[in-house]
Design an enzyme around this catalytic site. Structure first.
Site, PDB file in Angstrom:
ATOM      1  N   ALA A  10      39.614  16.843  40.833  1.00 43.25           N
ATOM      2  CA  ALA A  10      39.270  15.578  40.184  1.00 43.25           C
ATOM      3  C   ALA A  10      38.170  14.825  40.924  1.00 43.25           C
ATOM      4  CB  ALA A  10      40.518  14.700  40.077  1.00 43.25           C
ATOM      5  N   SER A  12      35.781  16.729  43.252  1.00 45.25           N
ATOM      6  CA  SER A  12      34.650  17.624  43.507  1.00 45.25           C
ATOM      7  C   SER A  12      35.013  19.026  43.057  1.00 45.25           C
ATOM      8  CB  SER A  12      34.278  17.625  44.998  1.00 45.25           C
ATOM      9  OG  SER A  12      35.335  18.164  45.773  1.00 45.25           O
ATOM     10  N   ARG A  14      33.839  23.424  43.704  1.00 48.01           N
ATOM     11  CA  ARG A  14      33.127  24.354  44.580  1.00 48.01           C
ATOM     12  C   ARG A  14      33.344  25.773  44.099  1.00 48.01           C
ATOM     13  NH1 ARG A  14      37.078  23.681  48.774  1.00 48.01           N
ATOM     14  NH2 ARG A  14      39.123  24.011  47.833  1.00 48.01           N
ATOM     15  N   ASP A 232      45.138  23.818  39.140  1.00 45.58           N
ATOM     16  CA  ASP A 232      44.824  23.925  40.566  1.00 45.58           C
ATOM     17  C   ASP A 232      46.065  23.873  41.446  1.00 45.58           C
ATOM     18  OD1 ASP A 232      45.245  21.213  40.060  1.00 45.58           O
ATOM     19  OD2 ASP A 232      43.260  20.575  40.728  1.00 45.58           O
ATOM     20  N   THR A 254      43.888  14.639  45.477  1.00 40.95           N
ATOM     21  CA  THR A 254      43.818  13.397  44.710  1.00 40.95           C
ATOM     22  C   THR A 254      45.209  13.002  44.243  1.00 40.95           C
ATOM     23  OG1 THR A 254      41.562  13.896  43.991  1.00 40.95           O
ATOM     24  CG2 THR A 254      42.803  12.294  42.690  1.00 40.95           C
ATOM     25  N   GLN A 299      40.877   7.843  48.570  1.00 43.18           N
ATOM     26  CA  GLN A 299      39.558   8.182  48.033  1.00 43.18           C
ATOM     27  C   GLN A 299      38.868   6.963  47.425  1.00 43.18           C
ATOM     28  OE1 GLN A 299      40.699  11.271  45.316  1.00 43.18           O
ATOM     29  NE2 GLN A 299      40.723  12.873  46.878  1.00 43.18           N
TER      30      GLN A 299
END
Length: 492
Positions: A10, A12, A14, A232, A254, A299
């Site tokens: 949520a 970033s 990669r 995830d 997150t 965050q």
């Protein structure tokens, strides 16, 4: 063999290159990119086309760096989705689960179908971000969208479709929607029909390790596209390096998702009472767990302070939090006032003021408030989960990016009076690669994944402090948290 794992969180995303050898798993970051939502006329959207661009960039970089990649797998967050029309065009950019459109939908839904029946037909906890409530918001606000929609795809399903041209709904992410029947592991048609939602838009449900097809990206070799646990958290839990069936895990990012792996969904009255959830896992298992607001509070504080000119690395924030010997105040991390983005330090202060507590003023005080509140919420979930399962859960395994937060890890050990084992931080990419390796036959079965992970990663242990004064501090804090949860403040 070489594998490519796309992990979109949520905050970033990669692309990670993974390879297995006699010494275990090796991971290498190939491409990283931010995941920043976009507000359009008051509605918060995911920047989906930007994410698709970054996925293609990551794929190009990966095959250039390692021509021998055998397959790729992609995981994302849960709940959010795209609707496609009859020409397979995305009708609208997917709406972010933190958008306010579902604010009052849950209560309206309960007037149509009792919460007990919704839980029996879905096994999912009640939180306003659930896909079911998002679909009901679409039905209320834009009914023509559902009339014209021909395909429902969760976020990883959408990207897999764009990669391969094949449309499926992957089990672990589908299970987060509150539209899947936990007994049949297929769409809960009775529930969808009860709300008048179209059932023909949902696709075949496939499980982790399914080969969707081959990638069809210009100027890139065709790669086999495999479904890992496309949620995830499902991939992260697959990488928990536990050899103890009585452990409890926290996938810390997150969101903090805390739970255990069970062979079947648990649909008991206690599970409903404590608002626990049953999310799909690898090998047809379930993750009996609970969502906690998690590092979102941290965050958003970091984002606010950066906008004011003070940009901190997460390691620096961890050090700041440990400057305080104790928390001046506590919050319930799951209070509704913390769900939306923006001005998190001020929201925490406003909550503390509204509940008659000292207001944390400095950054270190706010950070210690977040850490202690999260650790105590973990204790609350642990206590209720042990009560529901009627067994002791020990130790606590923390995986994901939050496993690097030493201050929170120690607070968790002290608050719960449990050993905390932290790591791996790259749990989601690890689990993603491991499922691909099973699909390709390099690992014989899902049951062997844990042993491979244990032989590949290092972990750090945090023992609870034995000092009676420290234990008394956390016991008193637990009582305060329960009082706050029982008497939530009304904040505007």
């Amino acid at each position: 063999m070489k594998y490519l794992a796309f992990d979109l969180g949520a905050d970033s995303g990669r692309a990670m290159l993974g390879s297995l050898s006699s010494t275990g798993l090796e991971l290498k970051e190939i491409h990283r990119f931010p995941n920043v939502p976009v507000s359009v006329r008051g509605t918060l959207h995911w920047d989906t086309l930007r994410l698709w661009h970054e996925i293609q960039q990551g794929l190009h970089k990966a095959v250039h760096a390692e021509p021998e990649i055998q397959s790729l797998g992609l995981d994302t967050w849960g709940c959010d989705f795209a609707l496609l029309d009859a020409q397979d065009r995305m009708m609208h950019s997917p709406v972010h689960y933190r958008d306010g459109r579902t604010m009052d939908v849950m209560e309206t839904a309960f007037q149509i179908v009792a919460p007990e029946r919704i839980f029996a037909l879905s096994g999912i906890q009640f939180i306003m971000v659930n896909t079911l409530f998002q679909l009901l918001a679409v039905q209320r606000d834009s009914p023509a969208d559902l009339d014209h929609a021909r395909t429902f795809l969760t976020m990883p399903d959408l990207f897999n479709f764009w990669l391969t041209g094949q449309k499926v709904n992957e089990f672990t992410n589908a299970s987060t929607t509150q539209c899947l029947n936990p007994r049949t592991m297929n769409w809960s048609l009775d529930l969808l029909n009860s709300f008048g939602l179209p059932t023909g838009i949902f696709q075949e449900v496939v499980h982790p390790g399914f080969v969707v097809g081959t990638s069809q990206i210009p100027d890139c070799p065709a790669l086999q596209v495999v479904t890992p646990a496309c949620h995830d958290t499902g991939s992260a839990v697959a990488a928990v390096p536990a050899g103890n069936a009585d452990c409890i895990w926290i996938s810390s990012g997150t969101w903090s998702i805390m739970g255990v792996v069970v062979p079947e969904a648990i649909l008991s009255s206690k599970a409903l009472q404590h608002n626990f959830t049953n999310e799909g896992g690898i090998d047809y298992a379930y993750r009996f767990c609970k969502n906690i607001m998690g590092l979102w509070l941290l965050q958003e504080c970091r984002r606010t302070w950066a906008s004011e000119g003070s940009l901190y690395a997460y390691a620096e924030l961890d050090e700041l939090s440990r400057q305080e010997a104790s928390a001046v105040a506590l919050v319930d991390p799951d209070h509704g006032s913390f769900l939306a983005p923006g001005a998190m330090p001020q929201r925490i202060q406003k909550y503390c003021l509204a509940t008659g507590q000292p207001v944390p003023d400095s950054k270190s005080e706010i950070l210690r408030c977040i850490n202690d509140s999260l650790a105590l919420k973990y204790r609350w979930v642990l206590t209720r989960m042990e009560e529901t399962l009627e067994r002791v859960l020990d130790p606590i395994h923390i995986v994901g990016g939050g496993s690097r937060n030493a201050g929170l890890n120690q607070a968790t050990a002290d608050a719960t009076h449990r050993l905390v084992v932290a790591g791996p931080a790259e749990a989601t990419a690890t689990g993603n690669v491991m499922v691909q390796a099973v699909a390709r036959g390099e690992i014989d079965s899902f049951q062997e994944i844990g042993a491979v992970v244990r032989g590949s990663v290092s972990t750090r242990e945090f023992e609870p402090v034995a000092d009676p004064a420290v234990r008394a501090y956390w016991d008193e804090g637990f009582q305060r948290l329960q009082t706050l949860m029982a008497n939530p403040p009304t904040l505007t």
